[in-house]
Design a protein around this motif. Structure first.
Motif, PDB file in Angstrom:
ATOM      1  N   GLU A  30       0.831  -1.208   0.000  1.00 23.69           N
ATOM      2  CA  GLU A  30       0.000   0.000   0.000  1.00 23.69           C
ATOM      3  C   GLU A  30       0.863   1.254   0.000  1.00 23.69           C
ATOM      4  OE1 GLU A  30      -3.077   2.619  -0.045  1.00 23.69           O
ATOM      5  OE2 GLU A  30      -3.162   0.451  -0.383  1.00 23.69           O
ATOM      6  N   LEU A  31       1.938   1.242   0.766  1.00 21.74           N
ATOM      7  CA  LEU A  31       2.851   2.388   0.787  1.00 21.74           C
ATOM      8  C   LEU A  31       3.532   2.571  -0.570  1.00 21.74           C
ATOM      9  CD1 LEU A  31       4.466   1.944   4.311  1.00 21.74           C
ATOM     10  CD2 LEU A  31       3.003   3.830   3.582  1.00 21.74           C
ATOM     11  N   ARG A  32       3.862   1.456  -1.230  1.00 21.21           N
ATOM     12  CA  ARG A  32       4.468   1.569  -2.564  1.00 21.21           C
ATOM     13  C   ARG A  32       3.491   2.216  -3.539  1.00 21.21           C
ATOM     14  NH1 ARG A  32       5.291  -3.459  -3.665  1.00 21.21           N
ATOM     15  NH2 ARG A  32       3.372  -3.619  -4.886  1.00 21.21           N
ATOM     16  N   TRP A  33       2.217   1.850  -3.470  1.00 24.13           N
ATOM     17  CA  TRP A  33       1.198   2.479  -4.304  1.00 24.13           C
ATOM     18  C   TRP A  33       1.196   3.991  -4.067  1.00 24.13           C
ATOM     19  CZ3 TRP A  33      -4.017   0.778  -6.331  1.00 24.13           C
ATOM     20  CH2 TRP A  33      -3.935  -0.490  -6.929  1.00 24.13           C
ATOM     21  N   GLN A  34       1.169   4.382  -2.798  1.00 20.14           N
ATOM     22  CA  GLN A  34       1.113   5.813  -2.478  1.00 20.14           C
ATOM     23  C   GLN A  34       2.358   6.547  -2.965  1.00 20.14           C
ATOM     24  OE1 GLN A  34       0.012   6.714   1.579  1.00 20.14           O
ATOM     25  NE2 GLN A  34      -1.334   4.936   1.727  1.00 20.14           N
ATOM     26  N   CYS A  35       3.523   5.915  -2.838  1.00 15.45           N
ATOM     27  CA  CYS A  35       4.766   6.551  -3.300  1.00 15.45           C
ATOM     28  C   CYS A  35       4.774   6.710  -4.813  1.00 15.45           C
ATOM     29  CB  CYS A  35       5.973   5.730  -2.849  1.00 15.45           C
ATOM     30  SG  CYS A  35       6.399   5.920  -1.110  1.00 15.45           S
ATOM     31  N   ARG A  36       4.287   5.722  -5.534  1.00  9.77           N
ATOM     32  CA  ARG A  36       4.250   5.817  -6.988  1.00  9.77           C
ATOM     33  C   ARG A  36       3.278   6.901  -7.442  1.00  9.77           C
ATOM     34  NH1 ARG A  36       6.485   2.233 -10.314  1.00  9.77           N
ATOM     35  NH2 ARG A  36       4.849   2.657 -11.860  1.00  9.77           N
ATOM     36  N   ILE A  37       2.140   6.986  -6.794  1.00 15.39           N
ATOM     37  CA  ILE A  37       1.169   8.028  -7.137  1.00 15.39           C
ATOM     38  C   ILE A  37       1.734   9.410  -6.828  1.00 15.39           C
ATOM     39  CG2 ILE A  37      -1.087   8.994  -6.539  1.00 15.39           C
ATOM     40  CD1 ILE A  37      -2.047   6.110  -6.085  1.00 15.39           C
ATOM     41  N   LEU A  88      11.566   1.311  -5.864  1.00 10.55           N
ATOM     42  CA  LEU A  88      10.751   0.733  -4.801  1.00 10.55           C
ATOM     43  C   LEU A  88      10.691  -0.784  -4.964  1.00 10.55           C
ATOM     44  CD1 LEU A  88       7.831   3.324  -4.747  1.00 10.55           C
ATOM     45  CD2 LEU A  88       9.941   3.311  -3.395  1.00 10.55           C
ATOM     46  N   LEU A  89      10.734  -1.485  -3.842  1.00  3.98           N
ATOM     47  CA  LEU A  89      10.801  -2.946  -3.846  1.00  3.98           C
ATOM     48  C   LEU A  89       9.504  -3.556  -4.376  1.00  3.98           C
ATOM     49  CD1 LEU A  89      12.516  -5.436  -2.897  1.00  3.98           C
ATOM     50  CD2 LEU A  89      11.171  -5.334  -0.780  1.00  3.98           C
ATOM     51  N   LEU A  90       9.650  -4.515  -5.306  1.00  2.00           N
ATOM     52  CA  LEU A  90       8.500  -5.262  -5.814  1.00  2.00           C
ATOM     53  C   LEU A  90       8.442  -6.657  -5.206  1.00  2.00           C
ATOM     54  CD1 LEU A  90       8.622  -4.255  -9.601  1.00  2.00           C
ATOM     55  CD2 LEU A  90       7.225  -3.265  -7.770  1.00  2.00           C
ATOM     56  N   THR A  91       9.561  -7.363  -5.215  1.00  2.00           N
ATOM     57  CA  THR A  91       9.600  -8.695  -4.619  1.00  2.00           C
ATOM     58  C   THR A  91      11.021  -9.002  -4.175  1.00  2.00           C
ATOM     59  OG1 THR A  91       9.020 -11.037  -4.971  1.00  2.00           O
ATOM     60  CG2 THR A  91      10.021  -9.865  -6.817  1.00  2.00           C
ATOM     61  N   VAL A  92      11.140  -9.908  -3.217  1.00  2.00           N
ATOM     62  CA  VAL A  92      12.449 -10.267  -2.665  1.00  2.00           C
ATOM     63  C   VAL A  92      12.498 -11.775  -2.446  1.00  2.00           C
ATOM     64  CG1 VAL A  92      11.618  -9.773  -0.325  1.00  2.00           C
ATOM     65  CG2 VAL A  92      14.083  -9.893  -0.769  1.00  2.00           C
ATOM     66  N   LEU A  93      13.663 -12.357  -2.669  1.00  2.00           N
ATOM     67  CA  LEU A  93      13.881 -13.783  -2.463  1.00  2.00           C
ATOM     68  C   LEU A  93      15.211 -13.964  -1.751  1.00  2.00           C
ATOM     69  CD1 LEU A  93      13.060 -16.789  -3.188  1.00  2.00           C
ATOM     70  CD2 LEU A  93      14.560 -16.515  -5.173  1.00  2.00           C
ATOM     71  N   ILE A  94      15.231 -14.768  -0.696  1.00  2.00           N
ATOM     72  CA  ILE A  94      16.454 -15.018   0.072  1.00  2.00           C
ATOM     73  C   ILE A  94      16.941 -16.438  -0.205  1.00  2.00           C
ATOM     74  CG2 ILE A  94      17.504 -15.035   2.350  1.00  2.00           C
ATOM     75  CD1 ILE A  94      16.437 -12.299   1.467  1.00  2.00           C
ATOM     76  N   THR A  95      18.219 -16.554  -0.584  1.00  2.00           N
ATOM     77  CA  THR A  95      18.829 -17.860  -0.815  1.00  2.00           C
ATOM     78  C   THR A  95      20.182 -17.910  -0.100  1.00  2.00           C
ATOM     79  OG1 THR A  95      20.052 -17.217  -2.805  1.00  2.00           O
ATOM     80  CG2 THR A  95      17.768 -17.945  -3.102  1.00  2.00           C
ATOM     81  N   ALA A  96      20.820 -19.058  -0.156  1.00  2.00           N
ATOM     82  CA  ALA A  96      22.200 -19.156   0.317  1.00  2.00           C
ATOM     83  C   ALA A  96      23.095 -18.310  -0.585  1.00  2.00           C
ATOM     84  CB  ALA A  96      22.662 -20.607   0.304  1.00  2.00           C
ATOM     85  N   ALA A  97      24.164 -17.768  -0.023  1.00  2.00           N
ATOM     86  CA  ALA A  97      25.025 -16.864  -0.780  1.00  2.00           C
ATOM     87  C   ALA A  97      25.692 -17.557  -1.961  1.00  2.00           C
ATOM     88  CB  ALA A  97      26.092 -16.260   0.129  1.00  2.00           C
ATOM     89  N   GLY A  98      25.821 -18.888  -1.915  1.00  2.00           N
ATOM     90  CA  GLY A  98      26.474 -19.615  -2.987  1.00  2.00           C
ATOM     91  C   GLY A  98      25.616 -19.796  -4.225  1.00  2.00           C
ATOM     92  N   VAL A  99      24.332 -19.459  -4.161  1.00  2.00           N
ATOM     93  CA  VAL A  99      23.438 -19.606  -5.316  1.00  2.00           C
ATOM     94  C   VAL A  99      23.801 -18.557  -6.371  1.00  2.00           C
ATOM     95  CG1 VAL A  99      21.040 -19.445  -6.099  1.00  2.00           C
ATOM     96  CG2 VAL A  99      21.582 -20.567  -3.929  1.00  2.00           C
ATOM     97  N   GLN A 100      23.976 -18.993  -7.618  1.00  2.00           N
ATOM     98  CA  GLN A 100      24.308 -18.076  -8.697  1.00  2.00           C
ATOM     99  C   GLN A 100      23.141 -17.131  -8.974  1.00  2.00           C
ATOM    100  OE1 GLN A 100      27.318 -17.816 -10.271  1.00  2.00           O
ATOM    101  NE2 GLN A 100      28.036 -19.318  -8.779  1.00  2.00           N
ATOM    102  N   ASP A 101      23.480 -15.929  -9.446  1.00  2.00           N
ATOM    103  CA  ASP A 101      22.450 -14.929  -9.718  1.00  2.00           C
ATOM    104  C   ASP A 101      21.400 -15.453 -10.698  1.00  2.00           C
ATOM    105  OD1 ASP A 101      23.791 -13.278  -8.036  1.00  2.00           O
ATOM    106  OD2 ASP A 101      24.545 -11.909  -9.570  1.00  2.00           O
TER     107      ASP A 101
END
Length: 219
Positions: A30-37, A88-101
Motif C-alpha cells: 500500500e505504501l508503494r502504491w502511495q509513493c508511486r502516485i 521501490l521494492l517489488l519482490t524479494v527472495l532469500i537464498t544461500a550466498a552460494g546460489v548463482q544470480d
C-alpha cells in the motif's frame, strides 16, 4: 532489543503474526502504491530491475540455508530483489550466498510475474546474460522481456550505468537499517520480512517529506 521496547518474545510474536497473516506485505504494498502516485506514476509498475546482494550471516543462520559467495568472499545469504523504475521494492527472495544470480533469478521472476502481471520489461546486469533471457521470454506468460545492461569493455573507471543504478540504490537503502546490515534471522522468510520493513521505513519517510504544510487558519 533496545531497552525502551517490550520483551523480545512479545515483539517476535507480533512480527511473526503480521508476517503469517500477510499484514506486513500488504502494508508495504500500500505504501508503494502511495509513493508511486506521489511521484506521478501509475500505481502498477510496467518495468522492473533485478539484482542481488550477498550479506554475512550471523550465528543464528543454520548451515542448510547459508553458503559461500566466492566472488564476494562472503559466508551467508543472498538477497535477490526486483525494484520498479523509481527504486521501490517489488519482490524479494532469500537464498544461500552460494546460489548463482541466474539460478536465483528464475524463482524471483516467477514471483514477479505472479504478483505483477503488468510488468513486461526487466533490466539486469551482465551476470544474468545467457539462457535466462530466453527462458524469461518463452516460459513466463504474458511474455517478460529481460534486457541486459552491459558494462562497456573499455570502461576502466567508475560510471553510473543506465537502469542498473536504480536497483543498486535500493540495495543501499535496505542496508542502511541495522537489522539488514547482515542476516540475523534463523529463517529466510523472516529476513524477507526485515527487508520489507526496511523499505517500509524508507517509503514512510519519503511520503512524510511530501506532505503539504498545514496552512494557518484565518483569524
Amino acid at each position: 532489543m533496545p531497552a525502551d521496547v517490550p520483551h523480545w518474545r512479545t515483539i517476535y510474536d507480533y512480527a511473526s503474526g503480521w508476517e503469517k497473516s500477510g499484514a506486513t506485505e500488504n502494508m508495504h504494498d500500500e505504501l508503494r502504491w502511495q509513493c508511486r502516485i506521489a511521484a506521478g506514476r501509475d500505481p502498477e509498475p510496467t518495468a522492473a530491475i533485478i539484482d542481488s546482494q550477498s550479506v554475512k550471516a550471523a550465528e543464528a543462520v543454520g548451515k542448510p540455508s547459508r553458503g559461500y559467495d566466492a566472488g564476494k568472499k562472503i559466508n551467508g545469504r543472498k538477497r535477490h530483489i526486483a525494484a520498479d523504475s523509481i527504486g521501490l521494492l517489488l519482490t524479494v527472495l532469500i537464498t544461500a550466498a552460494g546460489v548463482q544470480d541466474r539460478d536465483g533469478a528464475r524463482p524471483l521472476l516467477w514471483n514477479l510475474r505472479k504478483a505483477f502481471p503488468s510488468v513486461r520489461l526487466t533490466w539486469a546486469d551482465g551476470g544474468y546474460a545467457g539462457k535466462l533471457v530466453t527462458w524469461a521470454t518463452s516460459k513466463l506468460k504474458p511474455k517478460l522481456t529481460l534486457e541486459i545492461v552491459k558494462r562497456p569493455d573499455d570502461l576502466h573507471t567508475f560510471q553510473v550505468l543506465p537502469r542498473r543504478w536504480v536497483v543498486e540504490r535500493t540495495l543501499a537503502w535496505i542496508t542502511r537499517c541495522r537489522r539488514t546490515v547482515r542476516d540475523y534471522e534463523r529463517l529466510p522468510a523472516h529476513h524477507e520480512t526485515m527487508v520489507r520493513w526496511a523499505m517500509t521505513i524508507t517509503m514512510t519517510r519519503r511520503l512524510g517529506r511530501r506532505r503539504p504544510a498545514i496552512q494557518p487558519s484565518a483569524p
